[in-house]
Each structure stands twice: as structure tokens, then as C-alpha cells.
Design a protein around this motif. Structure first.
Motif, PDB file in Angstrom:
ATOM      1  N   LEU A 204      80.141 -71.840  46.485  1.00  0.00           N
ATOM      2  CA  LEU A 204      78.859 -71.712  45.809  1.00  0.00           C
ATOM      3  C   LEU A 204      78.296 -70.331  46.114  1.00  0.00           C
ATOM      4  O   LEU A 204      78.011 -70.009  47.269  1.00  0.00           O
ATOM      5  N   LEU A 205      78.146 -69.506  45.094  1.00  0.00           N
ATOM      6  CA  LEU A 205      77.674 -68.134  45.278  1.00  0.00           C
ATOM      7  C   LEU A 205      76.157 -68.035  45.272  1.00  0.00           C
ATOM      8  O   LEU A 205      75.570 -67.271  46.050  1.00  0.00           O
ATOM      9  N   TYR A 206      75.521 -68.824  44.403  1.00  0.00           N
ATOM     10  CA  TYR A 206      74.080 -68.651  44.181  1.00  0.00           C
ATOM     11  C   TYR A 206      73.477 -69.982  43.761  1.00  0.00           C
ATOM     12  O   TYR A 206      74.097 -70.740  43.013  1.00  0.00           O
ATOM     13  N   LYS A 207      72.256 -70.259  44.272  1.00  0.00           N
ATOM     14  CA  LYS A 207      71.530 -71.452  43.855  1.00  0.00           C
ATOM     15  C   LYS A 207      70.049 -71.127  43.821  1.00  0.00           C
ATOM     16  O   LYS A 207      69.503 -70.514  44.745  1.00  0.00           O
ATOM     17  N   ARG A 208      69.389 -71.543  42.743  1.00  0.00           N
ATOM     18  CA  ARG A 208      67.953 -71.294  42.589  1.00  0.00           C
ATOM     19  C   ARG A 208      67.310 -72.535  41.985  1.00  0.00           C
ATOM     20  O   ARG A 208      67.768 -73.047  40.966  1.00  0.00           O
ATOM     21  N   GLU A 209      66.251 -73.007  42.630  1.00  0.00           N
ATOM     22  CA  GLU A 209      65.490 -74.150  42.133  1.00  0.00           C
ATOM     23  C   GLU A 209      64.155 -73.651  41.599  1.00  0.00           C
ATOM     24  O   GLU A 209      63.406 -72.980  42.316  1.00  0.00           O
ATOM     25  N   LEU A 210      63.853 -73.989  40.355  1.00  0.00           N
ATOM     26  CA  LEU A 210      62.613 -73.566  39.717  1.00  0.00           C
ATOM     27  C   LEU A 210      61.762 -74.791  39.394  1.00  0.00           C
ATOM     28  O   LEU A 210      62.247 -75.732  38.748  1.00  0.00           O
ATOM     29  N   ARG A 211      60.528 -74.776  39.835  1.00  0.00           N
ATOM     30  CA  ARG A 211      59.656 -75.914  39.581  1.00  0.00           C
ATOM     31  C   ARG A 211      59.146 -75.878  38.143  1.00  0.00           C
ATOM     32  O   ARG A 211      58.756 -74.817  37.640  1.00  0.00           O
ATOM     33  N   LEU A 212      59.192 -77.016  37.500  1.00  0.00           N
ATOM     34  CA  LEU A 212      58.758 -77.127  36.114  1.00  0.00           C
ATOM     35  C   LEU A 212      57.263 -77.367  36.068  1.00  0.00           C
ATOM     36  O   LEU A 212      56.782 -78.481  36.240  1.00  0.00           O
ATOM     37  N   ALA A 213      56.523 -76.294  35.850  1.00  0.00           N
ATOM     38  CA  ALA A 213      55.072 -76.379  35.782  1.00  0.00           C
ATOM     39  C   ALA A 213      54.584 -75.278  34.860  1.00  0.00           C
ATOM     40  O   ALA A 213      55.206 -74.241  34.705  1.00  0.00           O
ATOM     41  N   PHE A 214      53.456 -75.488  34.241  1.00  0.00           N
ATOM     42  CA  PHE A 214      52.924 -74.503  33.306  1.00  0.00           C
ATOM     43  C   PHE A 214      52.537 -73.206  34.007  1.00  0.00           C
ATOM     44  O   PHE A 214      52.381 -72.171  33.376  1.00  0.00           O
ATOM     45  N   SER A 215      52.411 -73.247  35.324  1.00  0.00           N
ATOM     46  CA  SER A 215      52.067 -72.042  36.066  1.00  0.00           C
ATOM     47  C   SER A 215      53.184 -71.009  36.030  1.00  0.00           C
ATOM     48  O   SER A 215      52.982 -69.867  36.395  1.00  0.00           O
ATOM     49  N   PHE A 216      54.380 -71.416  35.587  1.00  0.00           N
ATOM     50  CA  PHE A 216      55.512 -70.491  35.503  1.00  0.00           C
ATOM     51  C   PHE A 216      55.509 -69.708  34.196  1.00  0.00           C
ATOM     52  O   PHE A 216      56.399 -68.916  33.946  1.00  0.00           O
ATOM     53  N   LYS A 217      54.497 -69.917  33.371  1.00  0.00           N
ATOM     54  CA  LYS A 217      54.484 -69.296  32.048  1.00  0.00           C
ATOM     55  C   LYS A 217      54.587 -67.784  32.124  1.00  0.00           C
ATOM     56  O   LYS A 217      55.369 -67.164  31.405  1.00  0.00           O
ATOM     57  N   ASN A 218      53.816 -67.164  33.000  1.00  0.00           N
ATOM     58  CA  ASN A 218      53.830 -65.708  33.077  1.00  0.00           C
ATOM     59  C   ASN A 218      55.182 -65.180  33.528  1.00  0.00           C
ATOM     60  O   ASN A 218      55.690 -64.205  32.994  1.00  0.00           O
ATOM     61  N   SER A 219      55.789 -65.809  34.538  1.00  0.00           N
ATOM     62  CA  SER A 219      57.082 -65.333  35.020  1.00  0.00           C
ATOM     63  C   SER A 219      58.144 -65.504  33.952  1.00  0.00           C
ATOM     64  O   SER A 219      59.039 -64.685  33.820  1.00  0.00           O
TER      65      SER A 219
END
Length: 232
Positions: A204-219
Motif C-alpha cells: 500500500l503506497l498511499y491512503k487518504r480518508e476524506l470526510r463527506l461534509a459540505f465544509s469540504f466545498k472550498n477544498s
């Protein structure tokens, strides 16, 4: 480096030689800047010769940028992988395969059913070396975009991206096929050991967890700009 890492005659598939590393480097910005093969693979004259089997070396060749947002009845995300550190295609040979995965998960990391999506980076060749199934390798300073879109209204709190490296994927297929086909001279014990060794090279080279929330809109808007080529 050239005598072993460049085949200009023979061993071609779909009009391209199977070993083209020197030419890839020679046409890249690295050659123009005088950055040699030894700079990365023999730093300080150390005979390391590390390549895609080495996780640290592979990570030094790439950069990652991920984003996600949840819409009313769907989840939209993406991962951009840039060949930011290798002076040749990533990967350069047809033996490895890089598998990019995206899936929705719960807080405990459990994958939600039927949410797995996959993408592939590599040059996949048939076992008889006559057909090129696909070539999605990344040229120096270029990128690979993995889109994750699922039209499903789930309550999953996270989108997970994983990047797996199969350094010996071609050999895994080759040894598996030999075990199935057999033959009077086939040494099944030796083939099984070779297959086990090839499979053991995965990591496993890379792992990223992203939270599903409207606050991520800008990113995610920044990420969308990169997909459109505004800052990539």
C-alpha cells in the motif's frame, strides 16, 4: 545505464519497445537540466539501485492531491497523481501495475457495499507479449486523474482513496498461468514459490480518508480547478 535500460530493436508491442527508459529520460526536462539516472538511483555514488519495489523510492517520485464533495444524491471526488520526481514514465516498465481505489466507508473503516471503484496506472501487456491492453503511465511532470463518482444516497461519512503497487504484476499473471497450464517440464513447487514471492511484493503506497461534509466545498473547488488545468 542505456545498454540495459533501452531496447531499440525487437521486443516491440503496439509499435513501442518494451524497455524505453533511457529514451523517456532523454526526452524529459530532467535530461535538459543535466539530472542523470545516477542522481536518483545511485545518490552519493551508493549502489542502491532502488526502484518500484521500494516504497520510499516510489513515494519520492509522486505527489497526490485529493478532493471530495457530496451532492444531493451522489458523491463526487477525485485523486490527481503527479509524476513529480521520476525522470521517466511512471512506471517505466510493463511488469508493474499501480491500482488506484476509491470507496465509501464507515467510521470504523468498513467499506460500504458496491462503492468500490478502481483505476490503473501502467502498461499492461498480454502474456505472449503481442498485445498492449492499455498504457496509462504518467510522463515526467504530468498527471493521472482518478475520478470517483457514485450516484447513491448513502450515509457514509468518509470517502477513502488507496494506491496499491504491484511491482511484479506481469510475473504474477505469468506464474499463475504456468501453474494452470502445466506441462511435462513444469516444476510446480518452483512456480508456486515464484508466484508467492511476486505476490508478496505488493504494498500500500498511499491512503487518504476524506470526510463527506459540505465544509469540504472550498477544498474541492480548488481540486476542480486542477482538473480543468487551471493550476495543474
Amino acid at each position: 545505464c542505456r545498454p540495459c535500460h533501452q531496447n531499440d530493436a525487437g521486443y516491440e508491442c503496439n509499435g513501442s519497445v518494451l524497455t524505453n527508459t533511457y529514451a523517456e529520460w532523454n526526452k524529459s526536462p530532467y535530461a535538459k537540466k543535466g539530472i542523470t539516472c545516477q542522481k536518483c538511483h545511485m545518490p552519493d555514488r551508493r549502489h542502491l539501485f532502488r526502484g518500484i519495489h521500494d516504497k520510499e523510492m516510489t513515494l519520492s517520485a509522486l505527489s497526490f492531491d485529493a478532493g471530495v464533495k457530496r451532492k444531493k444524491n451522489s458523491t463526487v471526488g477525485g485523486l490527481v497523481i503527479t509524476n513529480s520526481g521520476a525522470g521517466h514514465f511512471f512506471p517505466t516498465y510493463s511488469t508493474p501495475l499501480v491500482v488506484v481505489r476509491g470507496y465509501l466507508s464507515g467510521e470504523n473503516g468498513t467499506m460500504f457495499p458496491d462503492t468500490m471503484k478502481e483505476g490503473y496506472i501502467g502498461r499492461k501487456i498480454s502474456l505472449d507479449l503481442t498485445k498492449e491492453l492499455f498504457d496509462t503511465r504518467i510522463a515526467p511532470l504530468k498527471g493521472f486523474t482518478f475520478d470517483y463518482r457514485i450516484k447513491k444516497n448513502t450515509k457514509a461519512p468518509k470517502l477513502v482513496f488507496e494506491v496499491w503497487v504491484y511491482p511484479d504484476e506481469f510475473y504474477e499473471r505469468f506464474f499463475s498461468n504456468m501453474l494452470v497450464q502445466g506441462g511435462p517440464e513444469a516444476d510446480k513447487d518452483a512456480l508456486k514459490k515464484a508466484l508467492d514471492a511476486a505476490q508478496a511484493s505488493r504494498y500500500l503506497l498511499y491512503k487518504r480518508e476524506l470526510r463527506l461534509a459540505f465544509s469540504f466545498k472550498n477544498s474541492y473547488s480548488t481540486f476542480e480547478n486542477k482538473l480543468l488545468g487551471k493550476s495543474f
